[in-house]
Design an enzyme around this catalytic site. Structure first.
Site, short mmCIF file in Angstrom:
data_model
loop_
_atom_site.label_atom_id
_atom_site.label_comp_id
_atom_site.label_asym_id
_atom_site.label_seq_id
_atom_site.Cartn_x
_atom_site.Cartn_y
_atom_site.Cartn_z
N HIS A 126 0.81 -1.22 0.00
CA HIS A 126 0.00 0.00 0.00
C HIS A 126 0.84 1.27 0.00
CE1 HIS A 126 -4.03 -1.84 0.79
NE2 HIS A 126 -3.24 -2.87 1.07
N ASP A 128 3.39 9.55 -0.73
CA ASP A 128 2.19 8.81 -0.34
C ASP A 128 1.98 7.68 -1.35
OD1 ASP A 128 -0.15 8.26 1.07
OD2 ASP A 128 -0.82 10.34 1.05
P1 ADQ Z 1 -3.10 6.16 4.75
O1 ADQ Z 1 -1.70 6.63 4.87
O2 ADQ Z 1 -3.85 6.03 6.01
O3 ADQ Z 1 -3.20 4.82 3.90
P2 ADQ Z 1 -5.08 7.49 2.90
O4 ADQ Z 1 -5.03 6.73 1.64
O5 ADQ Z 1 -5.24 8.94 2.69
O6 ADQ Z 1 -3.79 7.30 3.81
O7 ADQ Z 1 -6.29 6.96 3.74
C1 ADQ Z 1 -6.67 7.57 4.93
C2 ADQ Z 1 -8.11 7.19 5.25
O8 ADQ Z 1 -8.41 7.66 6.55
C3 ADQ Z 1 -9.12 7.81 4.30
O9 ADQ Z 1 -10.09 6.87 4.00
C4 ADQ Z 1 -9.69 8.98 5.10
O10 ADQ Z 1 -11.04 9.26 4.83
C5 ADQ Z 1 -9.52 8.52 6.52
N1 ADQ Z 1 -9.27 9.68 7.39
C6 ADQ Z 1 -8.17 10.45 7.46
N2 ADQ Z 1 -8.31 11.42 8.36
C7 ADQ Z 1 -9.53 11.26 8.89
C8 ADQ Z 1 -10.27 11.94 9.89
N3 ADQ Z 1 -9.77 12.99 10.57
N4 ADQ Z 1 -11.50 11.49 10.18
C9 ADQ Z 1 -12.01 10.42 9.52
N5 ADQ Z 1 -11.37 9.74 8.58
C10 ADQ Z 1 -10.15 10.14 8.26
C11 ADQ Z 1 -2.23 3.93 3.29
C12 ADQ Z 1 -1.22 4.59 2.35
C13 ADQ Z 1 -1.96 5.39 1.29
C14 ADQ Z 1 -2.92 4.48 0.54
C15 ADQ Z 1 -3.80 3.69 1.50
C16 ADQ Z 1 -4.60 2.62 0.77
O11 ADQ Z 1 -0.33 5.43 3.07
O12 ADQ Z 1 -1.06 5.99 0.38
O13 ADQ Z 1 -3.76 5.25 -0.30
O14 ADQ Z 1 -3.01 3.03 2.49
O15 ADQ Z 1 -3.78 1.78 0.04
#
Ligand code: ADQ
Length: 502
Positions: free
Chosen positions: A187, A388
């Site tokens: 990921h 990311d």
């Molecule tokens: P993350 O680094 O966690 O995931 P991301 O893909 O942005 O990053 O996902 C974060 C999730 O958390 C999103 O679904 C978002 O809605 C939720 N989220 C964030 N802040 C929030 C808040 N304050 N309240 C509620 N929900 C919140 C890792 C990798 C990424 C990759 C994903 C999936 O780092 O690059 O996209 O896995 O493979």
């Protein structure tokens, strides 16, 4: 184990049924074992007592269509230190908890996974701390996961292993269960060779991945980085088994976000948010896990610069930053939280008025409806990571904008930038450039932003998370277990036909 816990853990019978049909013999390949650091459930307190609840979003929702078609067993940590939890069934999934003690969590999870692999794979944004004891723990916990998966998988089935915490599991599982088809998905970014080479355990990690039939990555760049390694000396001789290496950009359940955004409840909530923040104002939004890779500080500094230069007036814009704290056992995260809090405080101290903040910085998890309402209310979404894997927030925003409005400011260093080329792309390492692009986003004419948003929505609608899961599982079904599928590296490369090999 106390009695209430075993009652809450659901019926251990559920797993037994699964194991029974394995013992019953006969090849079955419609079953899937998912192996991930965390189970798709969390323990929550309710009036009625403590219960399991499906964790929102993420992998589970990606697998919903799969669940209807096949039996899914999930091997992972339940999030409870030092507690043995028997297998249990919840929401159609057989959960097999892997126990981790406090020391395990410290060395395998916080240590090797999050203070070595995470920073290194994200371009060494923080120096990885190469401790032998963490590596030892990582290896032995990977064995523990592989053993649990080996015991749970029906004969001839498929296993799908997830992420950097479990890079040794593909080979460990193959040793134990050569009959399985084994897939691995990373990921986070896969680093370029010169960074990967810093790891004293690079050969072992690579050999771990080589146990898979299919290795999936988020972007072509990650794919090329891994291929370069496999083709070099670290990849071993040509007689080594060669996994199929391919790009599968992860996505969101487009329809779910869209549906919520159209609902009366969310629309009302969003309008109320706008009123509270000021209807005439431009609302900028950031939504992130609180992580130093996400560039939250870079975006706050850019906003500060624009206010200081007068490019944006304090009365005309407001920044909402929703950052959910994570990995609080790791120093760098505690530090990052302080930096974000300090910057938000500075900004309000300098530009706020009584009853009028310029930054609303909140450290908590927003509910699904609340999040959609925020996305709908935001004129500009700031996604500015320094690195990311993909970034789902960017795609969630696009999926939520049923009104075809809003500007997505997106870092070139997010995997999502490869697909979302109609976003306003920025370089978060360039403070002046970042500030200038944010100012452009605030001033972007409606017609131009609508055209961009329409184009973005076409991309995300078409490439949703179901397509991601289906494509990966399709490749895995076509690959296949045993020796018959051991191809030479050359044959595998020819088959995938990557330009990097030409
Ligand atoms: P993350 O680094 O966690 O995931 P991301 O893909 O942005 O990053 O996902 C974060 C999730 O958390 C999103 O679904 C978002 O809605 C939720 N989220 C964030 N802040 C929030 C808040 N304050 N309240 C509620 N929900 C919140 C890792 C990798 C990424 C990759 C994903 C999936 O780092 O690059 O996209 O896995 O493979």
């Amino acid at each position: 184990m106390n009695s209430s816990e075993s009652a809450l853990a659901g019926s251990p019978g559920a797993l037994r049924t699964n194991l029974d049909h394995r013992a019953g013999g006969g090849p079955r390949d419609d079953s899937l074992v998912v192996v991930a650091n965390r189970l798709p459930v969390r323990r929550v307190r309710r009036k009625s007592g403590t219960v399991w609840e499906t964790s929102p979003g993420g992998l589970v929702s990606a697998l919903v269509p799969t669940l209807e078609r096949r039996r899914v067993t999930w091997v992972g940590w339940a999030g409870l230190k030092s507690r043995r939890t028997p297998p249990f069934r919840h929401d159609g999934i057989d959960n097999v908890p892997v126990p981790l003690s406090g020391d395990d969590v410290e060395a395998y999870y916080e240590g090797f996974s999050n203070r070595v692999l995470w920073p290194l794979f994200h371009g060494a944004l923080r120096a990885p701390e190469l401790r032998r004891s963490w590596w030892e723990a990582y290896r032995s916990i990977n064995v523990r996961f592989a053993e649990a998966a080996a015991a749970a998988a029906p004969r001839g089935g498929a296993a799908w292993i997830h992420d950097y915490h479990l890079m040794l599991v593909p080979a460990l599982l193959r040793e134990r269960r050569p009959d399985l088809r084994i897939g691995f998905f990373l990921h986070i970014p896969f680093p370029p060779e010169e960074l990967f080479a810093r790891l004293p355990w690079r050969r072992e990690l690579l050999a771990g991945l080589l146990g898979a039939d299919v290795v999936g990555l988020q972007t072509r760049r990650d794919e090329q980085n891994l291929r370069a390694l496999l083709e070099g000396t670290e990849g071993g001789g040509a007689d080594r088994r060669a996994p199929r290496v391919e790009t599968f950009p992860i996505s969101v359940d487009f329809e779910r976000w869209e549906r919520a955004a159209r609902s009366e409840k969310v629309r009302r909530r969003s309008a109320a948010l706008r009123r509270r923040l000021g209807t005439s104002k431009t609302i900028l939004l950031g939504v992130d896990r609180l992580d130093y890779t996400k560039g939250i500080d870079a975006r706050l500094r850019a906003f500060q610069r624009l206010l200081r230069e007068g490019a944006i007036a304090a009365e005309e814009a407001v920044l909402v930053q929703a950052a959910v704290p994570s990995r609080e056992g790791v120093t760098e995260y505690v530090e990052q939280r302080r930096v974000v809090e300090r910057l938000a405080g500075e900004l309000n101290g300098e530009f706020g008025e009584i009853g009028r903040a310029v930054v609303h910085s909140m450290h908590r998890n927003f509910g699904f409806d609340e999040l959609v309402a925020l996305y709908l209310a935001a004129d500009v979404l700031l996604v500015t990571p320094l690195r990311d894997g993909m970034n789902l927030v960017a795609k969630e925003y696009v999926a939520s904008r049923v009104d075809e409005r809003g500007v997505l400011v997106l870092s070139e260093f997010a995997g999502a930038a490869a697909e979302l080329t109609d976003a306003m792309l920025v370089n978060p390492f360039d403070p002046e450039g970042l500030a200038a692009r944010i100012a452009d986003a605030v001033r972007a004419p409606d017609a131009a932003s609508s055209a961009r948003m329409r184009a973005l929505r076409r991309v995300v609608r078409e490439r949703d998370v179901f397509r991601w899961a289906d494509t990966f599982l399709g490749r895995l079904a076509a690959a296949g277990g045993d020796g018959a599928r051991r191809r030479s590296r050359r044959a595998a490369s020819a088959e995938t036909g990557d330009a990097a090999e030409g």
